[in-house]
Design a protein around this motif. Structure first.
Motif, PDB file in Angstrom:
ATOM      1  N   PHE A   1       0.904  -1.236   0.080  1.00 41.52           N
ATOM      2  CA  PHE A   1       0.051  -0.069  -0.015  1.00 41.52           C
ATOM      3  C   PHE A   1       0.971   1.232  -0.006  1.00 41.52           C
ATOM      4  O   PHE A   1       1.904   1.365   0.682  1.00 41.52           O
ATOM      5  N   ASN A   2       0.398   2.329  -0.620  1.00 45.50           N
ATOM      6  CA  ASN A   2       0.929   3.538  -0.451  1.00 45.50           C
ATOM      7  C   ASN A   2      -0.059   4.595   0.012  1.00 45.50           C
ATOM      8  O   ASN A   2      -1.099   4.767  -0.279  1.00 45.50           O
ATOM      9  N   ALA A   3       0.302   5.210   1.335  1.00 44.35           N
ATOM     10  CA  ALA A   3      -0.350   5.993   1.699  1.00 44.35           C
ATOM     11  C   ALA A   3      -0.324   7.542   1.396  1.00 44.35           C
ATOM     12  O   ALA A   3       0.815   7.586   0.648  1.00 44.35           O
TER      13      ALA A   3
ATOM     14  N   LYS B   1       0.818  10.298   5.758  1.00 47.23           N
ATOM     15  CA  LYS B   1      -0.232   9.807   6.351  1.00 47.23           C
ATOM     16  C   LYS B   1      -0.249   8.154   6.702  1.00 47.23           C
ATOM     17  O   LYS B   1      -1.198   7.459   6.664  1.00 47.23           O
ATOM     18  N   GLY B   2       1.014   7.717   6.640  1.00 54.06           N
ATOM     19  CA  GLY B   2       1.442   6.519   6.616  1.00 54.06           C
ATOM     20  C   GLY B   2       1.122   5.851   8.160  1.00 54.06           C
ATOM     21  O   GLY B   2       0.626   4.762   8.387  1.00 54.06           O
TER      22      GLY B   2
ATOM     23  N   ASP C   1      12.521   3.421   5.397  1.00 49.67           N
ATOM     24  CA  ASP C   1      12.902   4.099   4.272  1.00 49.67           C
ATOM     25  C   ASP C   1      11.858   5.343   3.889  1.00 49.67           C
ATOM     26  O   ASP C   1      12.037   6.282   3.420  1.00 49.67           O
ATOM     27  N   ASP C   2      10.779   4.703   3.874  1.00 52.54           N
ATOM     28  CA  ASP C   2       9.535   5.593   3.122  1.00 52.54           C
ATOM     29  C   ASP C   2       8.252   5.420   4.151  1.00 52.54           C
ATOM     30  O   ASP C   2       7.682   4.312   3.821  1.00 52.54           O
ATOM     31  N   PRO C   3       7.904   6.086   5.040  1.00 56.23           N
ATOM     32  CA  PRO C   3       6.740   5.619   5.962  1.00 56.23           C
ATOM     33  C   PRO C   3       5.617   5.579   5.518  1.00 56.23           C
ATOM     34  O   PRO C   3       4.503   5.310   6.228  1.00 56.23           O
ATOM     35  N   ASP C   4       5.338   6.123   4.388  1.00 62.51           N
ATOM     36  CA  ASP C   4       4.058   6.218   3.752  1.00 62.51           C
ATOM     37  C   ASP C   4       4.098   4.923   2.817  1.00 62.51           C
ATOM     38  O   ASP C   4       2.950   4.905   1.951  1.00 62.51           O
TER      39      ASP C   4
END
Length: 93
Positions: A9-11, A15-16, A46-49
């Protein structure tokens, strides 16, 4: 034969955390389903979203029952925080 699902999923930007919090009750409910061996959501360091859901089901019948239960639940409470469509990959274990 067990089945593994890897769902990415990508938030929405920033908004992750909200996505993960909204998804948490679903995780608790799914753990109670017959045949569920794993159902865990992870956020990327690395990418919290970016989030990944790891699922493991004892067999196809259990996964099919889970899929039907998810459709019956209606829209996910995490949907307002999601950017785009999820990508699901299915593996035999």
């Amino acid at each position: 034969m067990a089945i593994r699902l890897v769902v990415t999923f990508n938030a929405l930007p920033g908004k992750g955390s909200d996505f993960a919090k909204a998804f948490a009750p679903i995780v608790k409910e799914v753990h109670k389903e017959k045949g569920c061996e794993q159902y865990e959501l992870f956020r990327s360091q690395d990418d919290p979203d970016k989030l990944v859901l790891l699922e493991r089901w004892t067999d196809k019948a259990s996964l099919d029952a889970h899929s039907e239960a998810m459709r019956a639940r209606g829209p996910s409470p995490a949907a307002p925080f999601r950017a785009g469509n999820a990508v699901a990959e299915r593996y035999e274990v």
